[in-house]
Design a protein around this motif. Structure first.
Motif, PDB file in Angstrom:
ATOM      1  N   SER A   1     -47.563  27.712  58.621  1.00  0.00           N
ATOM      2  CA  SER A   1     -46.479  28.186  57.758  1.00  0.00           C
ATOM      3  C   SER A   1     -46.988  29.154  56.708  1.00  0.00           C
ATOM      4  N   GLU A   2     -47.943  29.980  57.113  1.00  0.00           N
ATOM      5  CA  GLU A   2     -48.522  30.924  56.159  1.00  0.00           C
ATOM      6  C   GLU A   2     -48.950  32.188  56.893  1.00  0.00           C
ATOM      7  N   ALA A   3     -48.421  33.332  56.443  1.00  0.00           N
ATOM      8  CA  ALA A   3     -48.855  34.605  57.023  1.00  0.00           C
ATOM      9  C   ALA A   3     -50.094  35.125  56.314  1.00  0.00           C
ATOM     10  N   GLY A   4     -50.136  34.927  54.994  1.00  0.00           N
ATOM     11  CA  GLY A   4     -51.257  35.453  54.216  1.00  0.00           C
ATOM     12  C   GLY A   4     -52.560  34.815  54.655  1.00  0.00           C
ATOM     13  N   ASN A   5     -53.578  35.626  54.850  1.00  0.00           N
ATOM     14  CA  ASN A   5     -54.867  35.090  55.291  1.00  0.00           C
ATOM     15  C   ASN A   5     -55.926  35.453  54.256  1.00  0.00           C
ATOM     16  N   PHE A   6     -56.192  34.502  53.358  1.00  0.00           N
ATOM     17  CA  PHE A   6     -57.135  34.784  52.271  1.00  0.00           C
ATOM     18  C   PHE A   6     -58.582  34.872  52.757  1.00  0.00           C
ATOM     19  N   GLY A   7     -58.792  34.557  54.025  1.00  0.00           N
ATOM     20  CA  GLY A   7     -60.124  34.735  54.590  1.00  0.00           C
ATOM     21  C   GLY A   7     -60.588  36.179  54.468  1.00  0.00           C
ATOM     22  N   MET A   8     -59.636  37.108  54.542  1.00  0.00           N
ATOM     23  CA  MET A   8     -60.001  38.516  54.405  1.00  0.00           C
ATOM     24  C   MET A   8     -60.461  38.807  52.975  1.00  0.00           C
ATOM     25  N   PHE A   9     -59.799  38.212  52.000  1.00  0.00           N
ATOM     26  CA  PHE A   9     -60.145  38.504  50.608  1.00  0.00           C
ATOM     27  C   PHE A   9     -61.591  38.121  50.311  1.00  0.00           C
ATOM     28  N   ILE A  10     -62.042  37.010  50.886  1.00  0.00           N
ATOM     29  CA  ILE A  10     -63.415  36.588  50.599  1.00  0.00           C
ATOM     30  C   ILE A  10     -64.382  37.128  51.646  1.00  0.00           C
ATOM     31  N   GLY A  11     -63.872  37.984  52.534  1.00  0.00           N
ATOM     32  CA  GLY A  11     -64.746  38.710  53.448  1.00  0.00           C
ATOM     33  C   GLY A  11     -65.336  37.881  54.563  1.00  0.00           C
TER      34      GLY A  11
ATOM     35  N   LEU B   1     -57.382  28.679  50.172  1.00  0.00           N
ATOM     36  CA  LEU B   1     -57.847  28.496  51.547  1.00  0.00           C
ATOM     37  C   LEU B   1     -57.945  27.015  51.891  1.00  0.00           C
ATOM     38  N   GLY B   2     -58.367  26.213  50.907  1.00  0.00           N
ATOM     39  CA  GLY B   2     -58.423  24.777  51.113  1.00  0.00           C
ATOM     40  C   GLY B   2     -57.057  24.211  51.493  1.00  0.00           C
ATOM     41  N   LYS B   3     -56.014  24.692  50.801  1.00  0.00           N
ATOM     42  CA  LYS B   3     -54.660  24.211  51.079  1.00  0.00           C
ATOM     43  C   LYS B   3     -54.208  24.613  52.478  1.00  0.00           C
ATOM     44  N   VAL B   4     -54.551  25.822  52.880  1.00  0.00           N
ATOM     45  CA  VAL B   4     -54.148  26.274  54.216  1.00  0.00           C
ATOM     46  C   VAL B   4     -54.737  25.348  55.271  1.00  0.00           C
ATOM     47  N   PHE B   5     -56.020  25.050  55.126  1.00  0.00           N
ATOM     48  CA  PHE B   5     -56.679  24.251  56.159  1.00  0.00           C
ATOM     49  C   PHE B   5     -56.217  22.797  56.131  1.00  0.00           C
ATOM     50  N   LYS B   6     -55.813  22.313  54.956  1.00  0.00           N
ATOM     51  CA  LYS B   6     -55.402  20.933  54.845  1.00  0.00           C
ATOM     52  C   LYS B   6     -53.925  20.765  55.208  1.00  0.00           C
ATOM     53  N   ILE B   7     -53.095  21.703  54.727  1.00  0.00           N
ATOM     54  CA  ILE B   7     -51.657  21.488  54.844  1.00  0.00           C
ATOM     55  C   ILE B   7     -50.971  22.534  55.719  1.00  0.00           C
ATOM     56  N   GLY B   8     -51.455  23.748  55.706  1.00  0.00           N
ATOM     57  CA  GLY B   8     -50.841  24.748  56.586  1.00  0.00           C
ATOM     58  C   GLY B   8     -50.340  25.982  55.875  1.00  0.00           C
ATOM     59  N   ASN B   9     -50.275  25.938  54.531  1.00  0.00           N
ATOM     60  CA  ASN B   9     -49.868  27.152  53.829  1.00  0.00           C
ATOM     61  C   ASN B   9     -50.519  27.227  52.450  1.00  0.00           C
ATOM     62  N   ASN B  10     -50.453  28.434  51.881  1.00  0.00           N
ATOM     63  CA  ASN B  10     -51.147  28.711  50.617  1.00  0.00           C
ATOM     64  C   ASN B  10     -50.622  27.876  49.454  1.00  0.00           C
ATOM     65  N   LEU B  11     -49.361  27.467  49.557  1.00  0.00           N
ATOM     66  CA  LEU B  11     -48.756  26.757  48.438  1.00  0.00           C
ATOM     67  C   LEU B  11     -48.926  25.258  48.554  1.00  0.00           C
ATOM     68  N   GLY B  12     -49.458  24.802  49.686  1.00  0.00           N
ATOM     69  CA  GLY B  12     -49.625  23.371  49.880  1.00  0.00           C
ATOM     70  C   GLY B  12     -48.288  22.663  50.067  1.00  0.00           C
TER      71      GLY B  12
END
Lengths: 255, 501
Positions: free
Chosen positions: B275-285, B189-200
Motif C-alpha cells: 500500500s505504498e508507491a513511494g520507495n525510500f530505498g532510492m533516497f538512501i541509495g 523504511l522500517g514501517k514499509v517492511f513491517k506494515i506495508g506503507n510509509n505511514l504505518g
C-alpha cells in the motif's frame, strides 16, 4: 645528436606510453563497471539512433552546456574547436608527403584554419580563465590544479602561436625530429626555447591526461545519463550483480 | 513563524552571491540504533569508520558506472553552480551541485587517484582538491547530502550529464554503512517492511478509511464509487503513495482515480501488503533496500492475480516505478502484455480521454485558474506515453481536458528545467524545515509571476511529496495551503459520473 634531443625523444616515448596505457586502462575500467539501473536524464531518446544523435549533439555542440551558460559555452566551444583545428594542422609535422592523408592535411583551408585557430583558442582559454577568477561561484570550486591546467594549456597555445606568427623555429629540423621518433631514426631537436617549452609542456599534458579531470573526454561517452536508451518498461535492464541478487533469492525460495 | 529568515521573493529571480557556511548548521535527526539495525545497517558509528568509508566507496565505484565516471569527469566548469534550488534559496556555496559532489570527490581523490595520493603524500592535498576522511568531512556530508533532493536539475545542465543525485545516494549509502543514517528515511523504511506503507497504516485502518471515502463520495454524488481493498482477481492493482489515503489535497486525487476507474468499468484494487508507491530505498541509495520494497509490489500482484499495475500520483515513486521496477521486481511476464508495466494514472486517464470514454463538465473548475508544477523526478527521471516528453504533455492534457483556465509558469522553471518543490529525496521532515522553505523559493517566485500576470489561483501537482511540501511551505511566501491541488482532484471535480450496477 644532442643530449637535449635524446632527453626529448625518451620523454615523448614515456609520455605516449603513459597517455595510451593510462587512457586504455580508464576506458576498460569504465566499460567494465556495470550500470545497474536505467538513469538517463529525461526526456531521453527511446531508440539507439536517438542516443547516438544525443551524444553527437553533446560531443560536437556541447548542447547541455549551451542550455546552461552561454559564456562558458562560447569560450569552451571556441577552445575545443580550435584544439581540433590545431590537431589537424599539426598532422603535417608527423607525416611525409607520400602519406595517404597528405593531400587532405596539406589543404590550404586546413592549414590556415589551424593557424588562425590559435587566436580562437587563446581567446577561449582566456575567457575561461577570467571566468574562473571573477565569478565568485566558479572561484569557490576551483583548486590550484584547475588554474594550473588552464595555465599549462595557455602556455602550450601561446608558445605555438608565437612560433607560428612571430619567431619561426627551424621547422624542417623539427619535423625531422618528430618523424625520427615515429620511425625510430632519432634526429636532432632544434635547441629553441619556444620549441622546448611547447614540446615539454605537451609531454606533461600527456602524462597528466589519464590522472586528471581531462578524463572528461572518455568519461562523457560512458555517462549513463546521456548514453542510455529510455526504454525500461519495454526491455528489462539488469546488471550481473543485480541478477545475482535475484538468483540467490530464487534459490532460497526453492530450498 | 520561523526561527530563520524567510527569503524575499524577487520579481526576476537572481543568482545570489555566495555566503559561506550559510546552511552548515542544517542537519536532520540521526536514526536510532533499532531503526538502523532493522535495515541491516550498524546501529551507531562503527569503529575504524574512516577505513569503512573507503571500503564502501571502493565497493560502490566498482558497482556503479555512474559513480566512477562522475567522480573522474567533472572539470569544475561551473555550469551547474546556479542551477540548484537549494543554492538559489540559501546562497550556501556547498549547495552548488559541484561543491556538494566535491565533498565526496575530495575524499575519493585522496584515496583512489594518483594525483590525490601524490599531493597528499607531499602534504599539499589542496593542490588538487583532495582531502582525507575525517570527522569534519563526515559532518559536512551529513549536513549537505541531506540538502539535496535528488531532483537531477544539475544533470540537465552538466556537459557530461553528471547527476548529483547519484553522488548524494552514494554518500547516504556510505553513511548508512558506517552507522550514520537519517531518522526520517530509515524509520519510514522500517514501517514499509513491517506494515506495508510509509505511514504505518495497517489493513483494518486502511479498510476503514476506504469505506469512509466510499460513503463520502456517494453522499456527494449519489453514485456508488468503490474503493476496493485486497480484492483477488481484479484487473488493476493500484499502487499509490499512502499520503493519498488521508492527507490533503492528496486524498482528493485518490477520489479522482476511483471515479476514473468507475467510469472505465475496469475492476481494480488496492493491496494492503503493497500500500505504498513511494520507495525510500532510492533516497538512501540502497539498491537492495529499494529492491526489497519493490518486491512487495510483485508479491501483491501475484497474490491478487491482477493483470495490470497502475501507479498513483507520486514523483520519486514514479521514477522508481517507471525506470527501476522492471529491473528490481521484473520480469512482469505474468501481466497483460497489452499494457505498459507499470502505467501511470495520468496515462490511464489520458488514454480514456483520447478514446472519448470520459465526460467532463469543465465549468466545475471555472473557479480555478490553473498552473502545473512538473515534479522533478517525473520530468527528469521518467516518461509517460510513447514519446520523450510525454511526462510533461500528458498531465497537462488531463488538466486541460477538465479545466478551462490554464497558464504555464515561465519556461525556465517547468518541463525538464522544473524546480523541485524543495522537499523531495528524503528532505520532507520537520527537522529540515529551514532548507525546505528556502529550497521552495525558486518555485514560489515562478508561481508569484503567473499569479500576478495571469491571475493563476491554483497549482496542480502529481507528487505526494510536492503536495505535502507546498501546503506546508508556500504559506511562508504568502500563498494559502488550499492553492495546491492534485491533478486528479481536478478530474474528480469535473468528471460526470454514470450510475453502474
Amino acid at each position: 645528436m644532442t643530449a637535449l634531443s635524446i632527453f626529448f625523444a625518451l620523454l615523448f616515448y614515456a609520455a605516449m606510453a603513459v597517455f595510451v596505457v593510462g587512457l586504455v586502462c580508464k576506458i576498460i575500467q569504465y566499460s567494465r563497471t556495470p550500470a545497474p539501473l536505467k538513469i538517463p536524464t529525461t526526456p531521453a531518446p527511446v531508440t539507439q539512433t536517438g542516443v547516438v544523435l544525443r551524444m553527437a549533439s553533446e560531443v560536437i555542440l556541447f548542447a547541455s552546456l549551451f542550455k546552461s551558460s552561454k559564456w562558458t559555452w562560447i569560450f569552451g566551444w571556441m577552445f575545443h574547436l580550435a584544439l581540433l583545428l590545431a590537431f589537424f594542422r599539426h598532422l603535417r609535422y608527423a607525416m611525409t608527403p607520400d602519406s595517404m592523408l597528405w593531400p587532405l592535411v596539406n589543404l590550404k583551408l586546413i592549414q590556415a584554419a589551424g593557424q588562425y585557430g590559435a587566436y580562437v583558442m587563446l581567446i577561449g582559454l582566456l575567457g575561461l580563465f577570467v571566468r574562473r577568477i571573477f565569478v565568485d561561484r566558479v572561484r569557490y570550486i576551483s583548486a590550484p590544479s584547475d588554474y594550473l591546467m588552464l595555465i599549462l594549456i595557455l602556455t602550450i597555445a601561446g608558445s605555438g602561436t608565437l612560433m607560428s606568427f612571430v619567431a619561426h623555429t627551424d621547422i624542417v629540423q623539427l619535423k625531422a625530429f618528430i618523424l625520427g621518433l615515429i620511425y625510430f631514426d632519432w634526429q636532432t631537436l632544434p635547441a629553441d626555447g619556444l620549441v622546448i617549452t611547447h614540446l615539454g609542456l605537451v609531454a606533461l599534458l600527456m602524462f597528466i591526461f589519464p590522472i586528471s579531470k581531462l578524463l572528461h573526454a572518455p568519461g562523457m561517452f560512458f555517462s549513463p545519463t546521456r548514453n542510455q536508451i529510455d526504454n525500461p518498461r519495454e526491455k528489462r535492464h539488469i546488471s550481473a550483480w543485480g541478477k545475482a541478487i535475484d538468483d540467490a533469492e530464487a534459490k532460497m525460495t526453492v530450498d | 513563524m520561523a526561527d530563520f529568515e524567510v527569503p524575499e521573493l524577487q520579481e526576476i529571480p537572481l543568482v545570489p552571491h555566495i555566503k559561506e557556511g550559510a546552511m552548515a548548521h542544517s542537519q536532520p535527526y540521526i536514526a536510532k540504533a533499532p531503526f538502523q539495525e532493522a535495515l541491516g545497517f550498524p546501529g551507531e558509528l562503527v569503529e575504524n569508520w574512516e577505513e569503512k568509508v573507503y571500503e564502501k566507496m571502493d565497493d560502490l565505484r566498482k558497482r556503479y558506472r555512474s559513480f566512477q565516471v562522475y567522480l573522474d569527469s567533472c572539470v569544475k566548469c561551473g555550469a551547474c553552480t546556479d542551477k540548484c534550488h537549494y543554492f538559489l534559496g540559501t546562497a550556501d556555496p556547498k549547495n552548488m551541485p559541484v561543491a556538494r559532489q566535491d565533498l565526496l570527490r575530495k575524499v575519493y581523490r585522496s584515496k583512489f587517484t594518483f594525483a590525490g595520493k601524490f599531493w597528499t603524500k607531499l602534504g599539499m592535498p589542496w593542490m588538487v582538491g583532495a582531502q582525507k576522511m575525517d570527522k569534519g568531512v563526515l559532518d559536512e556530508w551529513y549536513s549537505y547530502f541531506h540538502q539535496c533532493s535528488q531532483c537531477r536539475r544539475c544533470s540537465v545542465y552538466c556537459p557530461y550529464g553528471i547527476d548529483t543525485a547519484e553522488i548524494s545516494m552514494a554518500a547516504r549509502e556510505i553513511m548508512d554503512s558506517i552507522g550514520v543514517g537519517q531518522k526520517y528515511c530509515n524509520e519510514i523504511l522500517g514501517k514499509v517492511f513491517k506494515i506495508g506503507n510509509n505511514l504505518g497504516l495497517p489493513q483494518p485502518a486502511l479498510l476503514n478509511t476506504l469505506e469512509g471515502l466510499e460513503e463520502e463520495v456517494e453522499e456527494d454524488t449519489g453514485v456508488a464509487v468503490k474503493f476496493p481493498l485486497d480484492v483477488k482477481g481484479a484487473d488493476i492493482l493500484l499502487v499509490t503513495p499512502s499520503a493519498d489515503f488521508f492527507a490533503e489535497p492528496h486524498v482528493d486525487g485518490l477520489i479522482g482515480y476511483a471515479k476514473v476507474f468507475h467510469e472505465s468499468g475496469i475492476s481494480w484494487t488496492i493491496s494492503s501488503y503493497a500500500s505504498e508507491a513511494g520507495n525510500f530505498g532510492m533516497f538512501i541509495g540502497s539498491y537492495e533496500t529499494m529492491r526489497k520494497a519493490a518486491q512487495r509490489i510483485r508479491k501483491a500482484a501475484l497474490d491478487l492475480g491482477v493483470k495490470r499495475i497502475v501507479f498513483g500520483e507520486c514523483g520519486h515513486a514514479w521514477r522508481v516505478a517507471y525506470s527501476f521496477l522492471n529491473t528490481l521486481a521484473g520480469p512482469w511476464d505474468f501481466l497483460d502484455p497489452n499494457y505498459p508495466v507499470p502505467q501511470h494514472i495520468c496515462e490511464f486517464t489520458h488514454d480514456l480521454i483520447q478514446r472519448d470514454k470520459l465526460t467532463f463538465d469543465k465549468s466545475a473548475n471555472d473557479h480555478r485558474v490553473m498552473t502545473y508544477h512538473d515534479s522533478c523526478n517525473v520530468a527528469r527521471g521518467s516518461r509517460m506515453g510513447d514519446k520523450p516528453g510525454g511526462q510533461m504533455e500528458i498531465p497537462r492534457a488531463v488538466i486541460k481536458a477538465c479545466c478551462n483556465n490554464f497558464h504555464d509558469m515561465p519556461p525556465e522553471t517547468i518541463g525538464e528545467a522544473t524546480f523541485c518543490c524543495g522537499g523531495g529525496g528524503g528532505i520532507l521532515t520537520d527537522d529540515l524545515m529551514e532548507i525546505r522553505v528556502k529550497g521552495a523559493q525558486p518555485r514560489a517566485e515562478a508561481l508569484k509571476q503567473v499569479t500576478e500576470n495571469n491571475g493563476v489561483t491554483h497549482m496542480a501537482a502529481i507528487c505526494a511529496i510536492c503536495k505535502s511540501q507546498f501546503t506546508k511551505v508556500l504559506p511562508y511566501y504568502g500563498f494559502t495551503m488550499d492553492q495546491i491541488v492534485s491533478v486528479h482532484q481536478l478530474v474528480s471535480d469535473a468528471i460526470v459520473l454514470t450510475k453502474k450496477d
